[in-house]
Scaffold this motif. Sequence first.
Motif, PDB file in Angstrom:
ATOM      1  N   HIS A 170      -8.949  -1.251   6.698  1.00 27.35           N
ATOM      2  CA  HIS A 170      -7.489  -1.152   6.672  1.00 27.35           C
ATOM      3  C   HIS A 170      -6.859  -2.021   7.768  1.00 27.35           C
ATOM      4  N   LEU A 174      -1.910   1.692  -5.680  1.00 31.54           N
ATOM      5  CA  LEU A 174      -3.090   1.610  -4.805  1.00 31.54           C
ATOM      6  C   LEU A 174      -4.187   2.545  -5.313  1.00 31.54           C
ATOM      7  N   ARG A 175      -3.777   3.714  -5.706  1.00 33.52           N
ATOM      8  CA  ARG A 175      -4.741   4.692  -6.213  1.00 33.52           C
ATOM      9  C   ARG A 175      -5.473   4.168  -7.458  1.00 33.52           C
ATOM     10  N   ILE A 232       0.819  -1.220   0.000  1.00 40.23           N
ATOM     11  CA  ILE A 232       0.000   0.000   0.000  1.00 40.23           C
ATOM     12  C   ILE A 232       0.852   1.269   0.000  1.00 40.23           C
ATOM     13  N   LEU A 233       2.139   1.096   0.294  1.00 36.10           N
ATOM     14  CA  LEU A 233       3.013   2.267   0.212  1.00 36.10           C
ATOM     15  C   LEU A 233       3.315   2.655  -1.241  1.00 36.10           C
ATOM     16  N   ASP A 234       2.994   1.755  -2.166  1.00 35.16           N
ATOM     17  CA  ASP A 234       3.106   2.082  -3.589  1.00 35.16           C
ATOM     18  C   ASP A 234       1.817   2.840  -3.954  1.00 35.16           C
ATOM     19  N   ARG A 235       1.849   4.142  -3.733  1.00 37.95           N
ATOM     20  CA  ARG A 235       0.609   4.914  -3.785  1.00 37.95           C
ATOM     21  C   ARG A 235      -0.015   4.971  -5.171  1.00 37.95           C
ATOM     22  N   SER A 236       0.826   4.964  -6.216  1.00 34.44           N
ATOM     23  CA  SER A 236       0.188   5.087  -7.531  1.00 34.44           C
ATOM     24  C   SER A 236      -0.576   3.808  -7.882  1.00 34.44           C
ATOM     25  N   ILE A 286      -5.107   9.412  -0.771  1.00 35.20           N
ATOM     26  CA  ILE A 286      -5.746   8.760  -1.922  1.00 35.20           C
ATOM     27  C   ILE A 286      -7.270   8.811  -1.772  1.00 35.20           C
ATOM     28  N   GLY A 315       1.885   4.130   5.550  1.00 37.61           N
ATOM     29  CA  GLY A 315       0.853   3.441   4.758  1.00 37.61           C
ATOM     30  C   GLY A 315      -0.502   4.109   4.963  1.00 37.61           C
ATOM     31  N   GLY A 334      -0.645   7.835   3.521  1.00 39.71           N
ATOM     32  CA  GLY A 334      -0.792   7.860   2.053  1.00 39.71           C
ATOM     33  C   GLY A 334      -2.212   7.492   1.644  1.00 39.71           C
ATOM     34  N   LEU A 335      -2.763   6.490   2.311  1.00 40.92           N
ATOM     35  CA  LEU A 335      -4.126   6.056   2.005  1.00 40.92           C
ATOM     36  C   LEU A 335      -5.122   7.212   2.177  1.00 40.92           C
TER      37      LEU A 335
END
Length: 494
Positions: A178, A164-165, A158-162, A212, A205, A208-209
């Motif tokens: 979550h 996850l978005r 989930i730290l890979d925001r793009s 998003i 995590g 960032g969520l």
Amino acid sequence: MKLHNAQKTCWNCPAIDLAGKVDFRACGQSVEAFERGPDQEGDVYVMAECKRRPELGLFDPMGITFEECPEWVETPFGYMLKDMRVMILGIDGYLGWTLALWLGALGFQVSGVDNYSRRDWVMERGSHTVVPIARMTERLQAAREVLGININFRRMDILDRSRLREFIEEVKPEAIVHYAECPSAPYSMIDADHAIEVQRNNVLGTLGLLFIMRDTVPETSLLKLGTMGEYGTPLTGRPIFEGMFPADAVLRWRGREWSLGGELTPRDPVSFYHVSKVQDTFNVYEACKYWWLRSYDIMQGVIYGVHTEQVAADPRLRTRLDIDEWFGTVVNRFVAQAVVGIPLTIYGAGEQIRGFISLQDAMQCMTRLICSPPEPGEYGVVNQMSGYYSIRELAETVARVGRKEFNLPVKIQRVENPRVEADRHPFEPIFERLPNDFGFEPQVSLEEEIYRMFELLTQPEIKARIEQKKHLIIPRTWWSGMKKQVETLELWEE
Ligand code: USQ
């Protein structure tokens, strides 16, 4: 009897579309202004549209209740939005997988993400789940074959925001659960690397969520797993409220008095892991305030157990169960210890008291919360537990069930406490919101779930898996930084 969420309205519903129809900054935090209606001068009147029923056009979001809306259907857990889309972050974990099957069986459209970090952390410690679990592809296939549930899974951090978005934009979840955090206090206390990793993973995590969600699904409710351990155990003995002080709480100081109502209660976490949850609390609280996101922060007690109807339906559907010093929670550990003849390890005096909840009851709570979303801007907190016990009481209960029902010669020991925690303290948790506001009724007693655990853990294959990791049961991780096995202080068999 009316269902707990019958009177909630479109204002709470994630299908509402408020974008562009309300000036968020102008109307402040309070819903009261809307409730007074459009007639009074200076009041804001909110109009909304429904994403599911566009034929309604613009309407007053307080006007239609869940009970009246055909999109909301009756279930044993309250009205549920038909085919509601729920995304579970951390879907491969102990709770995440169990919830995915539970919700899927009820007719929710379940999606989820995971990067398998729980599997990695446990492997890194040289341990394994004693209940064998299948790989994700096999899990998904079994869910389809055995239960007819299709889960939309994507492997990602989930730290890979793009990424996850992108997935959130594609699925448009109506609730996000979550669970994608590292849940272990002892793991976070191993050394600097582990403390930093736990806080990085958990705090960043979640942060960032939140961004998003602001940008893509602002009406979606966030169900974020916090912990009862955020509060610590206040030595004054004051009640542990549900996140905020109640309206009639007052602060008295030097002859003056103020209301504390609605303020966050103090947090006093008990490990660097618990600190990460406190940091999350503040981040989620702020996001609700700044952007009108909706969230329930779920202060869950210590979880235990192995059973729901769905995970028990097929060996490939089982959820994990850890018993090592880092990832095993206390009841799960005690049952495993009893099965392989290790005296149950009470840390310190054993008078420390914690709130507890079984796996199945936790699933019921989550469903009720998902079905009853918070309103825009609401940061709601629930203390999610079904009872509280001292560690000594728990050891005695496990020993009693093991001896009586399974004929096991269970012993109990007190060992040095590797943690820094009060092991004698007052404890008065308040856990009224789930039963009173959401209709939660615990279904599983402590003894019953312990019995089920013995049934599963005494099976030869599982017992053998506990035996293999026996050396990881007695703790060596001290909060002080010391690395040495704890010593036994006292041993007894009754
Ligand atoms: N304990 C023992 N013997 C053991 C293991 C634990 O006496 O063999 C004691 C601990 O000293 C502690 C209590 O049992 O006082 C609970 O320990 P735990 O390891 O079961 O749970 P904890 O570290 O508090 O963390 C667990 C979950 C965590 C969750 C938390 C809820 O791992 O994710 O946040 O329970 S709570 O404790 O309410 O904060």
